[in-house]
Design a protein around this motif. Structure first.
Motif, PDB file in Angstrom:
ATOM      1  N   PRO A  34      43.356  89.655 -11.887  1.00  0.00           N
ATOM      2  CA  PRO A  34      44.815  89.772 -11.937  1.00  0.00           C
ATOM      3  C   PRO A  34      45.366  90.212 -13.293  1.00  0.00           C
ATOM      4  N   ASP A  35      44.510  90.339 -14.293  1.00  0.00           N
ATOM      5  CA  ASP A  35      44.962  90.676 -15.652  1.00  0.00           C
ATOM      6  C   ASP A  35      45.305  92.160 -15.741  1.00  0.00           C
ATOM      7  N   GLY A  36      46.585  92.473 -15.877  1.00  0.00           N
ATOM      8  CA  GLY A  36      47.051  93.855 -15.932  1.00  0.00           C
ATOM      9  C   GLY A  36      46.613  94.619 -17.169  1.00  0.00           C
ATOM     10  N   ARG A  37      46.157  93.924 -18.205  1.00  0.00           N
ATOM     11  CA  ARG A  37      45.669  94.608 -19.412  1.00  0.00           C
ATOM     12  C   ARG A  37      44.312  95.251 -19.185  1.00  0.00           C
ATOM     13  N   ILE A  38      43.602  94.805 -18.173  1.00  0.00           N
ATOM     14  CA  ILE A  38      42.246  95.284 -17.904  1.00  0.00           C
ATOM     15  C   ILE A  38      42.308  96.404 -16.883  1.00  0.00           C
ATOM     16  N   GLU A  39      41.850  97.588 -17.285  1.00  0.00           N
ATOM     17  CA  GLU A  39      41.865  98.753 -16.408  1.00  0.00           C
ATOM     18  C   GLU A  39      40.540  98.976 -15.704  1.00  0.00           C
ATOM     19  N   ALA A  40      39.452  98.497 -16.305  1.00  0.00           N
ATOM     20  CA  ALA A  40      38.123  98.747 -15.759  1.00  0.00           C
ATOM     21  C   ALA A  40      37.223  97.552 -16.020  1.00  0.00           C
ATOM     22  N   VAL A  41      36.229  97.384 -15.166  1.00  0.00           N
ATOM     23  CA  VAL A  41      35.230  96.345 -15.365  1.00  0.00           C
ATOM     24  C   VAL A  41      33.850  96.984 -15.420  1.00  0.00           C
ATOM     25  N   TRP A  42      33.007  96.406 -16.242  1.00  0.00           N
ATOM     26  CA  TRP A  42      31.614  96.829 -16.365  1.00  0.00           C
ATOM     27  C   TRP A  42      30.784  95.646 -15.917  1.00  0.00           C
ATOM     28  N   LEU A  43      30.131  95.775 -14.777  1.00  0.00           N
ATOM     29  CA  LEU A  43      29.405  94.662 -14.174  1.00  0.00           C
ATOM     30  C   LEU A  43      27.947  94.661 -14.612  1.00  0.00           C
ATOM     31  N   LEU A  44      27.566  93.596 -15.257  1.00  0.00           N
ATOM     32  CA  LEU A  44      26.183  93.385 -15.685  1.00  0.00           C
ATOM     33  C   LEU A  44      25.699  92.079 -15.078  1.00  0.00           C
ATOM     34  N   THR A  45      25.691  92.042 -13.768  1.00  0.00           N
ATOM     35  CA  THR A  45      25.318  90.830 -13.054  1.00  0.00           C
ATOM     36  C   THR A  45      24.008  91.058 -12.315  1.00  0.00           C
ATOM     37  N   THR A  46      23.553  90.046 -11.604  1.00  0.00           N
ATOM     38  CA  THR A  46      22.328  90.195 -10.828  1.00  0.00           C
ATOM     39  C   THR A  46      22.550  91.185  -9.692  1.00  0.00           C
ATOM     40  N   ALA A  47      21.493  91.712  -9.162  1.00  0.00           N
ATOM     41  CA  ALA A  47      21.581  92.727  -8.107  1.00  0.00           C
ATOM     42  C   ALA A  47      22.222  92.186  -6.832  1.00  0.00           C
ATOM     43  N   GLN A  48      22.286  90.867  -6.666  1.00  0.00           N
ATOM     44  CA  GLN A  48      22.857  90.302  -5.452  1.00  0.00           C
ATOM     45  C   GLN A  48      24.387  90.220  -5.494  1.00  0.00           C
ATOM     46  N   LEU A  49      25.015  90.320  -6.658  1.00  0.00           N
ATOM     47  CA  LEU A  49      26.455  90.124  -6.776  1.00  0.00           C
ATOM     48  C   LEU A  49      27.333  91.366  -6.796  1.00  0.00           C
ATOM     49  N   PRO A  50      26.869  92.509  -7.254  1.00  0.00           N
ATOM     50  CA  PRO A  50      27.801  93.619  -7.473  1.00  0.00           C
ATOM     51  C   PRO A  50      28.641  94.056  -6.297  1.00  0.00           C
ATOM     52  N   CYS A  51      28.150  94.030  -5.071  1.00  0.00           N
ATOM     53  CA  CYS A  51      28.969  94.497  -3.945  1.00  0.00           C
ATOM     54  C   CYS A  51      30.251  93.680  -3.855  1.00  0.00           C
ATOM     55  N   GLU A  52      30.140  92.368  -3.828  1.00  0.00           N
ATOM     56  CA  GLU A  52      31.330  91.509  -3.742  1.00  0.00           C
ATOM     57  C   GLU A  52      32.254  91.758  -4.927  1.00  0.00           C
ATOM     58  N   GLN A  53      31.671  91.865  -6.111  1.00  0.00           N
ATOM     59  CA  GLN A  53      32.479  92.051  -7.311  1.00  0.00           C
ATOM     60  C   GLN A  53      33.107  93.439  -7.360  1.00  0.00           C
ATOM     61  N   MET A  54      32.371  94.468  -6.956  1.00  0.00           N
ATOM     62  CA  MET A  54      32.940  95.820  -6.951  1.00  0.00           C
ATOM     63  C   MET A  54      34.113  95.917  -5.986  1.00  0.00           C
ATOM     64  N   VAL A  55      33.938  95.394  -4.782  1.00  0.00           N
ATOM     65  CA  VAL A  55      35.006  95.442  -3.790  1.00  0.00           C
ATOM     66  C   VAL A  55      36.231  94.686  -4.305  1.00  0.00           C
ATOM     67  N   ALA A  56      36.022  93.500  -4.857  1.00  0.00           N
ATOM     68  CA  ALA A  56      37.144  92.709  -5.377  1.00  0.00           C
ATOM     69  C   ALA A  56      37.849  93.447  -6.514  1.00  0.00           C
ATOM     70  N   ALA A  57      37.079  94.062  -7.412  1.00  0.00           N
ATOM     71  CA  ALA A  57      37.678  94.787  -8.535  1.00  0.00           C
ATOM     72  C   ALA A  57      38.456  96.007  -8.053  1.00  0.00           C
ATOM     73  N   LEU A  58      37.910  96.752  -7.122  1.00  0.00           N
ATOM     74  CA  LEU A  58      38.607  97.918  -6.585  1.00  0.00           C
ATOM     75  C   LEU A  58      39.898  97.503  -5.883  1.00  0.00           C
ATOM     76  N   GLU A  59      39.835  96.427  -5.118  1.00  0.00           N
ATOM     77  CA  GLU A  59      41.029  95.940  -4.427  1.00  0.00           C
ATOM     78  C   GLU A  59      42.085  95.440  -5.420  1.00  0.00           C
ATOM     79  N   ALA A  60      41.639  95.039  -6.622  1.00  0.00           N
ATOM     80  CA  ALA A  60      42.566  94.589  -7.666  1.00  0.00           C
ATOM     81  C   ALA A  60      43.040  95.746  -8.540  1.00  0.00           C
ATOM     82  N   GLY A  61      42.613  96.975  -8.212  1.00  0.00           N
ATOM     83  CA  GLY A  61      43.073  98.143  -8.952  1.00  0.00           C
ATOM     84  C   GLY A  61      42.327  98.430 -10.242  1.00  0.00           C
ATOM     85  N   LYS A  62      41.047  98.077 -10.290  1.00  0.00           N
ATOM     86  CA  LYS A  62      40.232  98.318 -11.488  1.00  0.00           C
ATOM     87  C   LYS A  62      39.208  99.416 -11.217  1.00  0.00           C
TER      88      LYS A  62
END
Length: 140
Positions: A34-62
């Motif tokens: 929800p932080d409007g100052r953040i325009e992009a995220v760089w995910l360095l997580t385990t291989a099992q997490l990125p799908c959930e995190q990518m979808v959530a970030a895209l839906e949040a406008g990142k």
């Protein structure tokens, strides 16, 4: 900088803020979205997490950069692609280390017992602190 332990995030971010400007820290991924100052995220997580995190970030406008594949299955990859297509944001995936042939060979050596009982393995082009030793795939 985000880490599930907020103090770790603040410690790392403090070292980078002078070099790159700005400083945003979070104690969890949910605080970043929800932080409007953040325009992009760089995910360095385990291989099992990125799908959930990518979808959530895209839906949040990142915008999203991930150092893993887009998913661990075809349905996960399809879900990630659909989320990106439904947004005006970009996704970049660079799973080079994970897909590098050297890791397949290391996996075979470890799995076959060639190097004994293994607790941790790393390759020379990897390192802490962003040290780049050489291109892992040897492009000319």
């Amino acid at each position: 900088m985000c880490d599930r332990v907020a103090e770790i995030a603040r410690g790392f971010a403090g070292g980078y803020s002078g070099r790159f400007g700005g400083q945003v820290t979070a104690g969890g991924f949910g605080e970043v979205l929800p932080d409007g100052r953040i325009e992009a995220v760089w995910l360095l997580t385990t291989a099992q997490l990125p799908c959930e995190q990518m979808v959530a970030a895209l839906e949040a406008g990142k915008h999203v950069y991930v150092q893993n594949p887009l998913g661990t299955s075809i349905p996960e990859v399809d879900r990630t692609i659909a989320a990106q297509a439904g947004s005006e944001k970009s996704v970049a995936a660079a799973p080079g280390q994970m897909l590098s042939p050297v890791f397949g060979e290391v996996g075979k050596a470890i799995g076959g017992g060639a190097i004994g009982r293994t607790y941790f393995a790393t390759a020379p082009f990897m390192g802490w602190g962003g040290v780049v030793m050489d291109w892992p795939s040897g492009p000319s």
